[in-house]
Scaffold this motif. Structure first.
Motif: not given
Length: 124
Positions: A97-108
């Motif tokens: 979940a932490w890695i998925a959120m970091m990918i999401f924040i990186g895309e934003l």
């Protein structure tokens, strides 16, 4: 054979919803007619938001940058709406979940950098 009595609760719900929505539209209009608030006076027609008469046509076009800033605001507001429940439960979910959120924040962040580079945030 098809038993139509199973649809009775749905039809009742739909009827009550239509009756209530119709009442919320019709009753204020009737109340304004009965109280006389539908008759315009100079005080009712005066400016009430900014205090001075409008100097342009109310149907004038807005600059595209206004809409770009509004869309960017909505995107980052939704980001905050997604991050809050994640932050509450991140320790119970784990590293995925932490890695998925970091990918999401990186895309934003990439989207924000692109919009910044293109000048979507520059206001003159």
């Amino acid at each position: 054979m098809l038993d139509l009595s199973q649809y009775l609760p749905i039809l009742l719900f739909l009827g009550v919803a239509l009756a209530l929505s119709g009442a919320f539209v019709v009753l204020p209009m009737l109340a304004s007619r009965l109280t006389g608030s539908h008759q315009p006076t100079p005080e009712k027609l005066s400016e009430y938001e900014c205090g001075f008469p409008a100097f342009e046509d109310s149907r004038s076009q807005f600059d595209v940058r206004f809409y770009l800033v509004a869309i960017l605001f909505i995107i980052f507001d939704l980001e905050a709406a997604f991050i809050f429940p994640w932050a509450v439960s991140v320790f119970g979910i784990g590293w995925s979940a932490w890695i998925a959120m970091m990918i999401f924040i990186g895309e934003l962040a990439l989207g924000l950098a692109y919009a910044w580079k293109k000048g979507a945030l520059d206001w003159e």
